[in-house]
Design a protein around this motif. Structure first.
Motif, PDB file in Angstrom:
ATOM      1  N   THR A 135       0.845  -1.198   0.000  1.00 41.23           N
ATOM      2  CA  THR A 135       0.000   0.000   0.000  1.00 41.23           C
ATOM      3  C   THR A 135       0.880   1.248   0.000  1.00 41.23           C
ATOM      4  OG1 THR A 135      -1.635  -1.218   1.275  1.00 41.23           O
ATOM      5  CG2 THR A 135      -1.890   1.167   1.204  1.00 41.23           C
ATOM      6  N   PHE A 154      -1.984   2.006   8.936  1.00 40.33           N
ATOM      7  CA  PHE A 154      -2.104   0.544   9.142  1.00 40.33           C
ATOM      8  C   PHE A 154      -1.185   0.119  10.280  1.00 40.33           C
ATOM      9  CE2 PHE A 154      -3.095  -0.643   4.420  1.00 40.33           C
ATOM     10  CZ  PHE A 154      -4.234   0.133   4.491  1.00 40.33           C
ATOM     11  N   VAL A 197      -7.948  -3.991   4.342  1.00 44.60           N
ATOM     12  CA  VAL A 197      -7.458  -3.112   5.419  1.00 44.60           C
ATOM     13  C   VAL A 197      -7.660  -3.785   6.776  1.00 44.60           C
ATOM     14  CG1 VAL A 197      -7.730  -0.881   6.562  1.00 44.60           C
ATOM     15  CG2 VAL A 197      -7.854  -1.011   4.073  1.00 44.60           C
ATOM     16  N   HIS A 271     -10.906   4.856   7.802  1.00 44.06           N
ATOM     17  CA  HIS A 271     -10.425   5.038   6.437  1.00 44.06           C
ATOM     18  C   HIS A 271     -11.598   5.413   5.554  1.00 44.06           C
ATOM     19  CE1 HIS A 271      -6.172   4.167   6.307  1.00 44.06           C
ATOM     20  NE2 HIS A 271      -6.351   3.205   7.204  1.00 44.06           N
ATOM     21  N   CYS A 276     -10.241   2.972   0.539  1.00 43.24           N
ATOM     22  CA  CYS A 276     -10.398   1.514   0.503  1.00 43.24           C
ATOM     23  C   CYS A 276     -10.365   1.009  -0.934  1.00 43.24           C
ATOM     24  CB  CYS A 276     -11.703   1.093   1.182  1.00 43.24           C
ATOM     25  SG  CYS A 276     -11.651   1.326   2.966  1.00 43.24           S
ATOM     26  N   VAL A 279      -6.872   0.966  -2.075  1.00 42.23           N
ATOM     27  CA  VAL A 279      -6.134  -0.162  -1.506  1.00 42.23           C
ATOM     28  C   VAL A 279      -6.432  -1.424  -2.315  1.00 42.23           C
ATOM     29  CG1 VAL A 279      -5.941  -1.672   0.512  1.00 42.23           C
ATOM     30  CG2 VAL A 279      -5.982   0.808   0.816  1.00 42.23           C
TER      31      VAL A 279
END
Ligand code: SF4
Ligand code: SF4
Lengths: 498, 357
Positions: A135, A154, A197, A271, A276, A279
C-alpha cells in the motif's frame, strides 16, 4: 426517521446546509480524455515531500515510480500517463499570484502503456506487513482530503491492536459526491479494500458509515457487503460534519476520542471509502494511485458531475471538460465548508482533491460581517462543544492565551460556527489566524531554546577553556619554578664543589 | 482562463441565509399579535405611545451612531433598536403621557445600549433598564393603569381625543377608568391590612383573554405565550429560559399559596399577570444579556423567576420582572464562566478523557 429519533437520537451538534449534491451526484461517471501534459506535485500528502528518481528526458510508463517516499511519513508519486519527463522542479504558474510548487511534468505519448504490475491473487494469505508495504509503495494516501499516508495508519492500528475499522462514507460536505460515486459504481472494490485493510490492521469488524442522504450508495454497498458478515453498513443521519473522524466514531460506536489522543487508542481506525477502493487497486491489481474520481460542481459549471481523471490534470482542463456557463466568482478545492480557495485554475489535480467547485457570483456572496449578537448559535452548532464566540472575542482582543484556555486547540476547523452565525462573523478565520500565531510562537520558542542552549554551551566551553588555560599556566609556572629551583640547586652544588 | 478568480477568503464558503435582521424581524412578528390586541384593548393613546417610544429608541440609536461617525442606516436596519423600543412600549402603562415613551425610548438605546458599545456589548437588557429608570423617576405616571376600553366601544377615546390624552395626560372625566393591576391591588389592600381572602373577590378579574388592566401589550398572556412558543419552534429561542422562569415563579407561588392562602397569591395569578409571560418569552431570552449554554439558561431562567416572585411578594414594588431580569443580567457573565458545555473528548473540567477500548 421517526419523531423519537428526530428528537432524541439526532446529534445535537453540527449544521444542516443545503447539500447541493444533486443533480451532479446522479449524472453517470465520465472519464476525462487523457491530457497532453500532467504536472505531478512532489508534495501532495501529509509528511515529507517525495524525492524525484527520474531524469528529464526519460521515458516513463503509466504507473512508473517518479519520486520515492522520503522519511517515515511520506508517500511516493507515480506517473499518471505514459510519456516523457519534460521538467523537474518548480512549476511556476503563469499568473503572478500563482504559487510555485515542485513538480514533475510528464508529456503524454497517448500510448497508455502500463508498467509491469504485480497483482495478488489472495491478499488474505499475505502478512499484514506485506499489505502495508504494498500500500505504501502504491502511494495510497487518505483520499477524503486528509491525505495521510494509508500504510502509516495501518502500522499504527496494528501496533495498538485496533478492533474496529470504520469506513467513512459520510461525505458530509455539500456539493461533493465523489465518495458517493465510488460507493455506487465500485461498491465491490470498496468492500474488498475494506476487508484487506481489516486484515492489515487485525480488525474484527468494519462499520461503514454512510449519510442517509445517499440511499443509492447504501443500497449498492449493502449488496456488496452481503456475503461478509464482518462488514456492516450503517446509515447515519445526514448532518455536517458527520464525515469528520471524531464525530463519525462517536455516532457509530458511542466512543469519544480523548483530547490529545488518537482514534486508535480507543480501538478504532477510520479510512475513507475511496481510500479503501485505492487499496483494492494497489493490492489486487498492483496498480499505484494515479487517478481519482473528482466532483466538478457549482453554479458556474455547465455539466456538473463526477469525473475519473489522471492526477496532475490541470483544474482548468477539468472545468473546460464540464463546461463553464459563467465566469466563476470563486474556485474551491474541496468542499465549501473546509475547502481551500484557488486563485486560478492552473493547479493540478492532487490525490486529496475530492472536488473542484466553481461558484457563480450568487453562491460566492457572503454577507458582510456584523457585530456578535451573542445568539449562541455557534455554540450550539460546534461539534466539539467549544465556545466559538468567546474564543473569537479573545482573539480579537489579542488575548491568545485566553483563547487557548477555551481549548482553541480542540477546534477541528469544521466551519459550523461561521456557517450558522447570523452576523456572518468569519470565526474560522480568527481561529486559523490564532493557530498560526501559536504555531509561530512555538517555533520561535524552540528556536530561542536552541539558541539559549547553544549560548550556554558556548559559555561552558569558554569557561572550560579558561580553566584549562589557567591550569596550564599554573602548571607551566610550577614547572618553571621547579626548573629554576633545580637550576639554582645545581648551581649551588657546582659552586660548593668548586 | 488564466486570470485570477476572486480573493483568497478562508472557508467556509457557504453561509446560512439567516441574519441578525431576520432574527429581529421574527421576534417582532411573534410580538405583533399581542401588540395589536393591546392596541385594540386600550385604543388610540396606546397606538400613539407605541409609535413615540419606538421612534425615540431609533432616534437615540441613530444619534449615537452619528456621534461615532458611523453610517446610521445599516445598524438601524438590523432592527434591534426597533425591537428595544417595542419591548419597552408594551411594558408601559398604555395611557402614559408622550414624554414617558420619548424619554424611555431614548434612554433605552442611548444609555441602555450604545454607551456600552452598541449591539452585543450591553450587560443589561436595554428595555428593562429604561423601564426601571422610568419607574423610579416617574412612579405616578408609571403606575397609572387604566381599565381596558376597547377601540370603537362606547366611551373609548377617538383618534383626536387619544392625542390629547397622550399630550395632556388623563383628563379628569376619564379618571374613572383608572384602575389597578391584580398584583398592585393585592399589594395595596394587604398594606391596608385587608388580607387576600377578603380582597381578592373584589380584585380586577384575572383573565387569559387580557381583559384587565395592565401594561400595553402584556395582558393577553396567551397571545404572548403563543408568540413565544412560535419562536421556540422557529428556533429563534430555546425553551430553557421561558420554562425555567415560569417554573421559578409558579413553584414558590404555589407552595406559599398552599401554606398560607391569606397572604400569598396563587401560581396562576403570578404567571398570568405583571408581565411574567412577556418577561419569560421576550425579555429574559434576549441573546445579548442571557447565558449561552442550555444549562446556564436554566439557571438564569430559574433565577429570574424566583427573584420575580420574591420581589413581588416581599419588596415594595408589586411588579418584579424588570428588577429580576436586571439582577440576573448582572450574573450572566458569571454563569457563562462557570457553566460551559462539555468539550468532546474531555470531562466537564476540561481534562482529557481516559481512552476506553
Ligand atoms: S453565532 Fe455569531 S452572532 Fe451568534 S453568538 Fe456566535 S458569533 Fe455571536
Ligand atoms: S469552533 Fe472549530 S470545531 Fe467548533 S464549530 Fe467552529 S470551526 Fe468547528
Amino acid at each position: 426517521m421517526g419523531l423519537f429519533e428526530r428528537i432524541f437520537k439526532h446529534p445535537s451538534w453540527g449544521v444542516h446546509p443545503d447539500d447541493h449534491k444533486r443533480p451532479a451526484a446522479d449524472v453517470p461517471l465520465r472519464i476525462l480524455p487523457p491530457p497532453a501534459r500532467v504536472y505531478m506535485p512532489l508534495h501532495q500528502h501529509v509528511g515529507g515531500a517525495a524525492r524525484p528518481i527520474v531524469l528529464v528526458g526519460q521515458q516513463v510508463l503509466k504507473g512508473q515510480l517518479l519520486a520515492e517516499a522520503q522519511g517515515n511519513i511520506s508517500a511516493p508519486i507515480h506517473s499518471p500517463v505514459a510519456g516523457t519527463v519534460t521538467a523537474i522542479g518548480e512549476v511556476t504558474a503563469p499568473h503572478p499570484s500563482g504559487l510555485a510548487f515542485a513538480a514533475i511534468t510528464v508529456e503524454n505519448d497517448f500510448t497508455n502503456r502500463w508498467i509491469e504490475t504485480d497483482p495478488v491473487e489472495d491478499p488474505f494469505a499475505l502478512a499484514p506487513e506485506e499489505i502495508a508495504r504494498r500500500t505504501a509503495a502504491a502511494g495510497v494516501v487518505g483520499l477524503g482530503g486528509a491525505t495521510f499516508p494509508a500504510a502509516v495508519k495501518f502500522a499504527l492500528g496494528k501496533r495498538l491492536a485496533v478492533t474496529t475499522l470504520i469506513v467513512n462514507g459520510g461525505e458530509c460536505e455539500p456539493y461533493l459526491s465523489s465518495d458517493d460515486c465510488v460507493m455506487r459504481d465500485f461498491a465491490d472494490q470498496v468492500i474488498d479494500g475494506a476487508r484487506i485493510v481489516m486484515h492489515a490492521i487485525g480488525a474484527k469488524e468494519a462499520l461503514v458509515g454512510i449519510e442517509d442522504n445517499k440511499p443509492e450508495a447504501i443500497a449498492a454497498m449493502r449488496i456488496a457487503a452481503a456475503p461478509f458478515s464482518e462488514v456492516k453498513i450503517r446509515p447515519v443521519p445526514a448532518r455536517y460534519p458527520m464525515g469528520s473522524d471524531k464525530q463519525l466514531i462517536q455516532t457509530l460506536t458511542g466512543k469519544e476520542v480523548p483530547a490529545d489522543a488518537r482514534a486508535a487508542e480507543v480501538g478504532v481506525l477510520v479510512h475513507n471509502v475511496s481510500t479503501c477502493a485505492a487499496v483494492h487497486q494497489a493490492i489486487r491489481h498492483g496498480r499505484p494511485l494515479v487517478e481519482r474520481i473528482v466532483t466538478i460542481n457549482g453554479g458556474a459549471v455547465d455539466k456538473p458531475g463526477n469525473i475519473m481523471a489522471p492526477l496532475g490534470t490541470l483544474v482548468d482542463e477539468l472545468l473546460a471538460f464540464c463546461g463553464l456557463k459563467a465566469r466563476p466568482a470563486r474556485l474551491i478545492l474541496g468542499g465549501p465548508m473546509m475547502g481551500t480557495p484557488l486563485l486560478h485554475g492552473r493547479i493540478p489535480l492532487v490525490k486529496g482533491a475530492s472536488g473542484i467547485l466553481a461558484f457563480d457570483a450568487r453562491e460566492a456572496t457572503i454577507p458582510p460581517a456584523g457585530p456578535c449578537i451573542r445568539c449562541g448559535s455557534c455554540t450550539k452548532a460546534c461539534p466539539m462543544g467549544l465556545l466559538p464566540l468567546e474564543m473569537a472575542s479573545r482573539i480579537r482582543a489579542g488575548e491568545l492565551d485566553a483563547a487557548v484556555d477555551f481549548k482553541l486547540s480542540d477546534c477541528i476547523s469544521c466551519g459550523c460556527c461561521a456557517y450558522v452565525c447570523p452576523s456572518h462573523i468569519p470565526l474560522v478565520q480568527y481561529f486559523s489566524h490564532a493557530k498560526g500565531e501559536l504555531a509561530a510562537r512555538e517555533r520561535a520558542k524552540l528556536r530561542t531554546d536552541a539558541t539559549r542552549r547553544l549560548a550556554e554551551d558556548r559559555i561552558a566551553r569558554l569557561e572550560r577553556d579558561a580553566k584549562e588555560k589557567s591550569a596550564l599556566a599554573a602548571r607551566r609556572k610550577a614547572e618553571r619554578a621547579a626548573a629554576k629551583a633545580a637550576a639554582a640547586a645545581a648551581e649551588q652544588a657546582t659552586g660548593a664543589a668548586a | 482562463m488564466s486570470q485570477t478568480i476572486g480573493i483568497a477568503v478562508a472557508a467556509p464558503h457557504a453561509a446560512t441565509s439567516n441574519s441578525a435582521g431576520r432574527v429581529m424581524a421574527t421576534v417582532m412578528a411573534a410580538l405583533a399579535p399581542a401588540t395589536l390586541f393591546g392596541f385594540w384593548l386600550y385604543g388610540w393613546p396606546a397606538v400613539y405611545l407605541w409609535f413615540i417610544t419606538v421612534a425615540a429608541a431609533m432616534l437615540g440609536e441613530a444619534f449615537c451612531l452619528r456621534l461615532q461617525g458611523r453610517q446610521a442606516t445599516p445598524a438601524l436596519l438590523d432592527g434591534s433598536a426597533v425591537l428595544t423600543g417595542w419591548l419597552l412600549a408594551i411594558s408601559l402603562p398604555p395611557w402614559a403621557p408622550w414624554w414617558i415613551g420619548a424619554f424611555g425610548g431614548l434612554f433605552a438605546t442611548v444609555l441602555g445600549k450604545q454607551v456600552f458599545g452598541g449591539l452585543g456589548q450591553n450587560l443589561f437588557n436595554p428595555a428593562m433598564v429604561a423601564r426601571v429608570a422610568l419607574l423610579i423617576s416617574f412612579p405616578v405616571q408609571m403606575t397609572a393603569w387604566v381599565a381596558p376600553l376597547p377601540l370603537f366601544s362606547a366611551g373609548a377615546p377617538g383618534a383626536i381625543e387619544g392625542l390629547s390624552i397622550l399630550l395632556k395626560g388623563l383628563p379628569p372625566a376619564l379618571d374613572a377608568v383608572s384602575s389597578a393591576t391584580t398584583l398592585g391591588f393585592a399589594k395595596t389592600e394587604m398594606s391596608r391590612g385587608v388580607d387576600l381572602m377578603a380582597s381578592l373577590p373584589n380584585a380586577p378579574a384575572l383573565s387569559w383573554l387580557g381583559q384587565r388592566p395592565g401594561s400595553l401589550g402584556e395582558t393577553a398572556a396567551w397571545l404572548i405565550a403563543a408568540g413565544g412558543v412560535a419562536m421556540i419552534f422557529l428556533r429563534i429561542i430555546s425553551w430553557h429560559i421561558p420554562l425555567a422562569m415560569l417554573a421559578g415563579i409558579a413553584l414558590p407561588a404555589a407552595i406559599a399559596n398552599a401554606v398560607d392562602p391569606a397572604h400569598y397569591l396563587g401560581a396562576t395569578a403570578h404567571v398570568l399577570s405583571g408581565g411574567a409571560m412577556l418577561g419569560a418569552f421576550f425579555i429574559a431570552t434576549d441573546y445579548v444579556t442571557s447565558p449561552n449554554t442550555a444549562r446556564g439558561q436554566l439557571v438564569f431562567g430559574a433565577g429570574c423567576g424566583l427573584l420575580t416572585w420574591v420581589i413581588r411578594t416581599f419588596a415594595g414594588y408589586p411588579e418584579g420582572v424588570a428588577f429580576a431580569v436586571l439582577l440576573m443580567n448582572s450574573l450572566t457573565p458569571i454563569i457563562d464562566t462557570y457553566i460551559q458545555p462539555r468539550i468532546y473528548g474531555r470531562d466537564r473540567k476540561g481534562v482529557p478523557l481516559e481512552p476506553v477500548k
